[in-house]
Design a protein around this motif. Sequence first.
Motif, PDB file in Angstrom:
ATOM      1  N   THR A  53       0.837  -1.192   0.000  1.00 28.76           N
ATOM      2  CA  THR A  53       0.000   0.000   0.000  1.00 28.76           C
ATOM      3  C   THR A  53       0.870   1.240   0.000  1.00 28.76           C
ATOM      4  N   SER A  54       0.432   2.245  -0.714  1.00 22.86           N
ATOM      5  CA  SER A  54       1.163   3.511  -0.750  1.00 22.86           C
ATOM      6  C   SER A  54       0.977   4.304   0.534  1.00 22.86           C
ATOM      7  N   LEU A  55       0.080   3.837   1.410  1.00 22.99           N
ATOM      8  CA  LEU A  55      -0.166   4.550   2.664  1.00 22.99           C
ATOM      9  C   LEU A  55       0.874   4.257   3.733  1.00 22.99           C
ATOM     10  N   ILE A  56       1.741   3.273   3.502  1.00 23.15           N
ATOM     11  CA  ILE A  56       2.834   2.978   4.429  1.00 23.15           C
ATOM     12  C   ILE A  56       4.147   3.025   3.654  1.00 23.15           C
ATOM     13  N   GLU A  57       5.020   3.920   4.037  1.00 23.78           N
ATOM     14  CA  GLU A  57       6.318   4.103   3.381  1.00 23.78           C
ATOM     15  C   GLU A  57       7.411   3.531   4.274  1.00 23.78           C
ATOM     16  N   GLY A  67      -0.870   8.715   4.782  1.00 19.60           N
ATOM     17  CA  GLY A  67      -2.271   9.104   4.745  1.00 19.60           C
ATOM     18  C   GLY A  67      -3.036   8.325   5.788  1.00 19.60           C
ATOM     19  N   ASN A  68      -4.309   8.585   5.908  1.00 18.87           N
ATOM     20  CA  ASN A  68      -5.136   7.890   6.887  1.00 18.87           C
ATOM     21  C   ASN A  68      -5.375   6.440   6.474  1.00 18.87           C
ATOM     22  N   ILE A  90      -5.602   6.218  12.152  1.00 19.95           N
ATOM     23  CA  ILE A  90      -6.072   4.869  11.866  1.00 19.95           C
ATOM     24  C   ILE A  90      -7.516   4.827  12.340  1.00 19.95           C
ATOM     25  N   GLN A  91      -8.431   4.636  11.399  1.00 15.78           N
ATOM     26  CA  GLN A  91      -9.849   4.710  11.695  1.00 15.78           C
ATOM     27  C   GLN A  91     -10.490   3.334  11.577  1.00 15.78           C
ATOM     28  N   GLY A  92     -11.149   2.911  12.652  1.00 11.49           N
ATOM     29  CA  GLY A  92     -11.898   1.665  12.608  1.00 11.49           C
ATOM     30  C   GLY A  92     -13.227   1.856  11.922  1.00 11.49           C
ATOM     31  N   ASN A  93     -14.019   0.829  11.968  1.00  7.60           N
ATOM     32  CA  ASN A  93     -15.327   0.844  11.327  1.00  7.60           C
ATOM     33  C   ASN A  93     -16.385   1.198  12.362  1.00  7.60           C
ATOM     34  N   ASN A 119       2.859   9.001  17.152  1.00  6.78           N
ATOM     35  CA  ASN A 119       2.291  10.047  16.297  1.00  6.78           C
ATOM     36  C   ASN A 119       1.117   9.570  15.454  1.00  6.78           C
ATOM     37  N   ILE A 120       0.216   8.795  16.051  1.00  3.95           N
ATOM     38  CA  ILE A 120      -0.959   8.287  15.339  1.00  3.95           C
ATOM     39  C   ILE A 120      -2.218   8.725  16.072  1.00  3.95           C
TER      40      ILE A 120
END
Length: 428
Positions: A53-57, A67-68, A90-93, A119-120
């Motif tokens: 995923t591009s959301l984790i570097e 990103g979120n 980090i957003q749950g459902n 930092n999250i």
Amino acid sequence: MEISAIKLVSSVFLFLVAGFLFVNIAFASYWPDPGPDIPRIYIRNNGDVEPETSLIEKTGNIYKLTGNIVHYTIDIQCDNIVLDGEGYAIQGNASRIKGYDDGNNGIIVNSQKNVTIKNINFEQGETGIRISNSSSITIIDNSFSNGIYTGITLQGSTQIIIENNNLIDLHTDIGVPAAMLNGSKITFRNNTITGSSYGVKIIGSSNLISENTFECMLPIQMDTANSNIISMNKISGPANWADRDPFTGNEGIALFRWCSNNIIFGNNITGFVNQAIRTVFSCSNNTFYGNYIANTGVAIALQDGATGNTFYGNVFALDSCTVRMDDGAEDISWDNGTIGNYWGDYDGIDIDEDGIGDSPYTIVGVKWDNDAGGDVSFVAGYDNYPLMKPIAIPEFPSWTPLLIALVAVVAVAVVYRHKLNKQSRRRF
């Protein structure tokens, strides 16, 4: 009263050199991991991110969010890494929140070591961070809010550092704390828990809960907890319940079952309708030193099985001198043989101006009486060395073993000499 600060350091030193006993109890409310109710992103043991995923570097052993992360759990299966949220969430459902832990987690770490999470912003889920059977984990500079039920849950873990986190308005259910700490050598420091019903629950030994701010109905619970330090915390009822003034909380610090050899000192405890401090079943040999207690219905509640506990150097404000004490509470000491406590309603004098009243303070307790159909008063004990003025508790920015060891060497000698000088002052 310089001796009090030195004696405090000596007490903490003895705690640090004592042997460690780890108690491991699992509760169905938190464990085991109920499984991936929402999809997971894995950081595998070889360091790979799966699925990509591009959301984790990734740069070396440092993983950064770009990103979120929405409706995914990050499952860390790798040692020696840093996960830096860079301020993203980090957003749950939210639609799957059921009021109990069903796998709607932010981050899971199981059987790993040397992992840092920082930092999250955790939002909309059952549990923000779930750590089990792991060691050398650092959780720092995170926030938990906006629909999170439980911020941090630890199970069977050791050498954990939790610092500078904000847990705000969590939707904790009855009995479910904002932070569940089950383990040993856990440092929980400089965190803020506000607006929640329950603050932190401690199970285990050799943990440090220090310099936190709690504004909760029940801020600190201890259960099967031994040889812990609870120090320098600001503890009060939730500010958003201000319509219940003057009391906005239930009780400040509660020692439930089998809590022994703990040191509770330097805490500021105010605004509780029931009691500032309560000990219950088989809670013994705990030391309560230098705490400030005000604006409470009852200062101390000692229930059946509370034995061998010691209170000294505490400040009981004028409105907080009531002690509730069951018949089964025994061998309670209201001084340490050298100094006692400051009682706001003590009217004694101090002719020799040594800072200690010339007559004992009589502790009038209350207890339930079936025959009377209500509470009755009785003499619960004596403080033989009541203080004329409150003791100033020194602030220690870091409780390092080296500092305490160095000071304690001098403290032992000074305390012994001071005690000899007081031998002629016998109280009855």
